[in-house]
Design an enzyme around this catalytic site. Sequence first.
Site, mmCIF file in Angstrom:
data_model
loop_
_atom_site.group_PDB
_atom_site.id
_atom_site.type_symbol
_atom_site.label_atom_id
_atom_site.label_comp_id
_atom_site.label_asym_id
_atom_site.label_seq_id
_atom_site.Cartn_x
_atom_site.Cartn_y
_atom_site.Cartn_z
ATOM 1 N N ASP A 448 0.837 -1.210 0.000
ATOM 2 C CA ASP A 448 0.000 0.000 0.000
ATOM 3 C C ASP A 448 0.868 1.255 0.000
ATOM 4 O O ASP A 448 2.086 1.214 0.261
ATOM 5 C CB ASP A 448 -0.911 -0.038 1.243
ATOM 6 N N ASP A 508 -10.574 1.974 -3.746
ATOM 7 C CA ASP A 508 -11.119 1.652 -2.424
ATOM 8 C C ASP A 508 -12.632 1.564 -2.478
ATOM 9 O O ASP A 508 -13.264 1.153 -1.506
ATOM 10 C CB ASP A 508 -10.716 2.741 -1.416
HETATM 11 C C1 DGJ Z 1 -5.889 1.892 1.708
HETATM 12 C C2 DGJ Z 1 -6.209 0.670 0.903
HETATM 13 O O1 DGJ Z 1 -6.594 1.031 -0.377
HETATM 14 C C3 DGJ Z 1 -7.290 -0.114 1.621
HETATM 15 O O2 DGJ Z 1 -7.695 -1.196 0.848
HETATM 16 C C4 DGJ Z 1 -6.747 -0.567 2.956
HETATM 17 O O3 DGJ Z 1 -5.695 -1.447 2.761
HETATM 18 C C5 DGJ Z 1 -6.295 0.637 3.747
HETATM 19 N N1 DGJ Z 1 -5.407 1.471 2.997
HETATM 20 C C6 DGJ Z 1 -5.616 0.205 5.022
HETATM 21 O O4 DGJ Z 1 -5.057 1.239 5.693
#
Ligand code: DGJ
Length: 703
Positions: A448, A508
């Site tokens: 991430d 997301d």
């Molecule tokens: C952003 C990601 O896109 C989410 O899927 C998740 O992993 C969160 N971060 C966790 O902090």
Amino acid sequence: MESLPSFVRYEQHGICLVFDLRRGATELVHAGGPLPACEDLTSLSYAMRRGRHASQADQPVPHSIIPHAGWGDDFASSVVLQGQSGPLTLRLTLEAVEQTSQGLRFIHCDAVNGLGIEIAWQIQGSGLVQSQTTIVNKTSEAIHVLELASLALPLPSWASHAVRYSGRWASEMQQRRNPIEQGEAGGASFGGRPGFGGSNWIRIESADAGQQQGQAIGAHLAWSGDHRLRLIRNADGDAMLLLAARLDPGEITLAPGTNFTTPCALFALSESGIEPIRLAFHREALARTSPKPAPEAPRKVHINSWEALGFDQSMPKLTALADNAAAIGVERFVLDDGWFLGRRNDATSLGDWTPDPILFPDGLVPLIRHVQSLSMDFGLWVEPEMVSPDSLLYREHPDWCLHLPGQPRPTQRNQLVLDLTQRPVVDYLFGQIDALLGNHHIAYLKWDHNRELFPLAGKGHDQAQALYGLLDRIRAAYPQVEIETCASGGGRVDFEILKRCNRFWASDNNDAIERLRINAGWFDFLPLAMTGNHVGPSPNPITGRRLSMDFRAKVSMFGHMGVEADPAAMTTDERSNLSAHILLYKEWRDVLHFGTLSQLADGRDGLFGWLAMTPSKGLALIAQTIQSDPYDLPHVLFPGLSHDANYRMRLLRPWPERAAKALAQPDFWGKGTVMSGRSLTLSGISLPLSQPATAWLVSLERI
Ligand code: DGJ
């Protein structure tokens, strides 16, 4: 200087490029499909040439693949340089052309300024053309590179429209089609990554372009740092596309005798519509993926703990989530954010990559064993490039983050960015990841990246290169581990990071209606096999919208399927509906991921449609997002089928409950039927699609 040939013809993998060099510049006179072997290139070039007009240099300068103002070319320059005593005005001369199995190299020299510039074009097996530029400083002074385009592409005269992408967090890759007007239309990123704005992708089209008709060019900058895209139409009506890494002044300084090579740009050409552009990019994406897992390996169904548990992690909750996931057919358990030292919310602990001893007194091994005992493999979330001010790492190494000495350190999501250009920082990160991967059975990393890079202070280019170096080291040490690139969703998706990652997190936003819109943009360039696509909870945490499980599950099958919701929070009917779709996904994933993808409906009037097709089998998703204006929409047509062949067509169950009541002949649809490719292509089928959030799966088998 060797004498230059008059023309260069470069033809491979169904692509033909012809340059007229007679005016001492790289004048692109054909870019498209193969030309007849006997084509007279002089005639071709003269037929397209325009006479001089009054408002032009006396010796009109042809538009080349390295436009620069020094000889009177009136497009923006693709090279901007600064010497010790001010801006450098380039006067490039084409000195040599090399054509080898590696592609074409155009070697330019600027004798006055003491510079060499090479442009390398290479046709890939996928049909994509890769372009890269190198500058060499042959002087005894340092030179600052302010801009150096990876690609400067003079556009053909049919290029009348551009499909641009724009977006924001949770709403990536929104397509917009507009005429290419006189002036400059641009896009850029400034956060040290491609970002959510989508301007590292573009499609140029003829006015009549459709999926299977008209002409088109798709282009992309394969670079994980900042970019700049410029689309220019000058007063003569000529158009040019430029793609470059966006550099800060002083970011790239060439010492005497050194050189700098840009990132790669990629472009595809089509004379038969948009679809071939999409398929060439898909082929390239799959070919670039690291060898493990083999590009054609089945993509396992994920469960991801994020939207199921968030930061509320504990062994009992995680093992229960694993049990419930295994029961519905999930194959990989991904432990998302919240598992490491003291991380109970997003304000702490990034950088301290050891399991939290309170949550996991015996480390991660017991959880991994539990997951494996359920026949699933284990994946882990990490965000290595970041550090929380509240962390052991930051307390020990406050100077490891990007910062300006003595200045405040602005955070985003309460975190700072590590300065990967410092060797000890990448060594530390490699050590942390090595300890995790070396001591645990971890099949997959979700990598991430949740903030923009500031203050970058001219380090953007080196930071991106250092990230590639770190990923390469990890891949070399652990080739079997799959990596997903995620940046709060699709904030860092490009073909250079995808050389090192097997999949990307598209957004997301797991709201299936929004995902149809978002994925439609990604699918223009990236295959379903690499597009992470999960069933989220209802109501959706971002949009608040409630959608049936049937709709959510069907939409998520068209991608790399996963579940990001707690099965224990679903009703029994929802669980069995999801489980049925997981089974269908497993049955059809080879077709979905390695068939060719045609677009059946583009989202106009709320309707989206895709068909993934191998020579023998196909699966289509037809999804209505809004209430349609008429009761009956135009029939769904299946392009590209062989007219003379027959296909067994079935409406796969489970059916959307309410819409199924509106089927004219449920028995007929239940049994399935045989139709000719001709009828399916030209007459199509009528499905109940008037209600919002209704989706159907149609299978085709050639008999
Ligand atoms: C952003 C990601 O896109 C989410 O899927 C998740 O992993 C969160 N971060 C966790 O902090």
